[in-house]
Design a protein around this motif. Structure first.
Motif, PDB file in Angstrom:
ATOM      1  N   CYS A   9       0.857  -1.171   0.000  1.00  0.00           N
ATOM      2  CA  CYS A   9       0.000   0.000   0.000  1.00  0.00           C
ATOM      3  C   CYS A   9       0.901   1.230   0.000  1.00  0.00           C
ATOM      4  N   THR A  10       0.818   1.998  -1.086  1.00  0.00           N
ATOM      5  CA  THR A  10       1.687   3.173  -1.162  1.00  0.00           C
ATOM      6  C   THR A  10       1.147   4.315  -0.310  1.00  0.00           C
ATOM      7  N   SER A  11      -0.100   4.187   0.181  1.00  0.00           N
ATOM      8  CA  SER A  11      -0.646   5.230   1.046  1.00  0.00           C
ATOM      9  C   SER A  11      -0.069   5.165   2.457  1.00  0.00           C
ATOM     10  N   CYS A  12       0.080   3.944   3.009  1.00  0.00           N
ATOM     11  CA  CYS A  12       0.553   3.830   4.394  1.00  0.00           C
ATOM     12  C   CYS A  12       1.788   2.943   4.525  1.00  0.00           C
ATOM     13  N   GLY A  13       2.234   2.318   3.449  1.00  0.00           N
ATOM     14  CA  GLY A  13       3.435   1.498   3.504  1.00  0.00           C
ATOM     15  C   GLY A  13       3.204   0.069   3.962  1.00  0.00           C
ATOM     16  N   ASN A  14       1.940  -0.298   4.201  1.00  0.00           N
ATOM     17  CA  ASN A  14       1.605  -1.658   4.628  1.00  0.00           C
ATOM     18  C   ASN A  14       2.060  -2.689   3.594  1.00  0.00           C
ATOM     19  N   LEU A  15       2.734  -3.747   4.083  1.00  0.00           N
ATOM     20  CA  LEU A  15       3.194  -4.826   3.202  1.00  0.00           C
ATOM     21  C   LEU A  15       2.562  -6.171   3.538  1.00  0.00           C
ATOM     22  N   THR A  16       1.815  -6.232   4.625  1.00  0.00           N
ATOM     23  CA  THR A  16       1.463  -7.550   5.155  1.00  0.00           C
ATOM     24  C   THR A  16      -0.027  -7.814   5.311  1.00  0.00           C
ATOM     25  N   ARG A  17      -0.887  -6.810   5.293  1.00  0.00           N
ATOM     26  CA  ARG A  17      -2.290  -7.085   5.574  1.00  0.00           C
ATOM     27  C   ARG A  17      -3.199  -6.471   4.518  1.00  0.00           C
ATOM     28  N   PHE A  18      -3.897  -7.358   3.809  1.00  0.00           N
ATOM     29  CA  PHE A  18      -4.764  -6.918   2.722  1.00  0.00           C
ATOM     30  C   PHE A  18      -6.041  -7.730   2.713  1.00  0.00           C
ATOM     31  N   ASP A  19      -7.111  -7.100   2.268  1.00  0.00           N
ATOM     32  CA  ASP A  19      -8.347  -7.826   1.990  1.00  0.00           C
ATOM     33  C   ASP A  19      -8.365  -8.130   0.501  1.00  0.00           C
ATOM     34  N   VAL A  20      -8.252  -9.391   0.178  1.00  0.00           N
ATOM     35  CA  VAL A  20      -8.186  -9.804  -1.216  1.00  0.00           C
ATOM     36  C   VAL A  20      -9.507 -10.470  -1.596  1.00  0.00           C
ATOM     37  N   THR A  21     -10.140  -9.955  -2.625  1.00  0.00           N
ATOM     38  CA  THR A  21     -11.347 -10.575  -3.166  1.00  0.00           C
ATOM     39  C   THR A  21     -10.965 -11.329  -4.428  1.00  0.00           C
ATOM     40  N   ALA A  22     -11.237 -12.628  -4.435  1.00  0.00           N
ATOM     41  CA  ALA A  22     -10.839 -13.446  -5.573  1.00  0.00           C
ATOM     42  C   ALA A  22     -11.959 -14.413  -5.917  1.00  0.00           C
ATOM     43  N   SER A  52     -10.113  -7.760  -6.427  1.00  0.00           N
ATOM     44  CA  SER A  52      -9.671  -6.504  -5.825  1.00  0.00           C
ATOM     45  C   SER A  52      -8.771  -6.788  -4.638  1.00  0.00           C
ATOM     46  N   VAL A  53      -7.874  -5.859  -4.381  1.00  0.00           N
ATOM     47  CA  VAL A  53      -6.994  -5.936  -3.223  1.00  0.00           C
ATOM     48  C   VAL A  53      -7.081  -4.584  -2.513  1.00  0.00           C
ATOM     49  N   GLU A  54      -7.493  -4.627  -1.250  1.00  0.00           N
ATOM     50  CA  GLU A  54      -7.578  -3.392  -0.477  1.00  0.00           C
ATOM     51  C   GLU A  54      -6.672  -3.498   0.731  1.00  0.00           C
ATOM     52  N   CYS A  55      -6.023  -2.416   1.019  1.00  0.00           N
ATOM     53  CA  CYS A  55      -5.236  -2.335   2.243  1.00  0.00           C
ATOM     54  C   CYS A  55      -6.154  -2.516   3.442  1.00  0.00           C
ATOM     55  N   ARG A  56      -5.724  -3.337   4.391  1.00  0.00           N
ATOM     56  CA  ARG A  56      -6.532  -3.592   5.574  1.00  0.00           C
ATOM     57  C   ARG A  56      -6.773  -2.305   6.371  1.00  0.00           C
ATOM     58  N   TRP A  57      -5.812  -1.398   6.344  1.00  0.00           N
ATOM     59  CA  TRP A  57      -5.921  -0.187   7.160  1.00  0.00           C
ATOM     60  C   TRP A  57      -6.585   0.952   6.406  1.00  0.00           C
ATOM     61  N   CYS A  58      -6.285   1.105   5.137  1.00  0.00           N
ATOM     62  CA  CYS A  58      -6.809   2.243   4.370  1.00  0.00           C
ATOM     63  C   CYS A  58      -8.122   1.910   3.676  1.00  0.00           C
TER      64      CYS A  58
END
Ligand SMILES: [Zn+2]
Length: 77
Positions: A9-22, A52-58
């Motif tokens: 996530c380039t907004s907050c730098g998160n590398l580890t937590r995402f909500d992935v819809t597949a 879709s992939v969304e940052c868990r935090w943002c």
């Protein structure tokens, strides 16, 4: 699976937590006991589409990009 995609996530730098819809198309062996209890074995993913992939935090406000896993292992090392 070493080829699994990584995200950042380039907004907050998160590398580890995402909500992935597949959506996945799978084939698997459904094994029922005589009593009707199901166990699912040998699941194969025939097709998988990441919707879709969304940052868990943002959430939807985040800007998530796919990252080459090799690039991350360099920066983590
Ligand atoms: Zn974020």
């Amino acid at each position: 699976m070493t080829s699994a995609p990584r995200y950042r996530c380039t907004s907050c730098g998160n590398l580890t937590r995402f909500d992935v819809t597949a959506s996945r198309r799978t084939r698997s062996y459904h094994h029922y006991t005589v009593g009707g209890e199901l166990s699912i074995e040998d699941e194969q993913v025939l097709d998988e589409a990441i919707e879709s992939v969304e940052c868990r935090w943002c959430g939807a406000a985040g800007n998530v990009e796919a990252v080459d896993p090799a690039e991350l292992s360099i920066s983590e090392g």
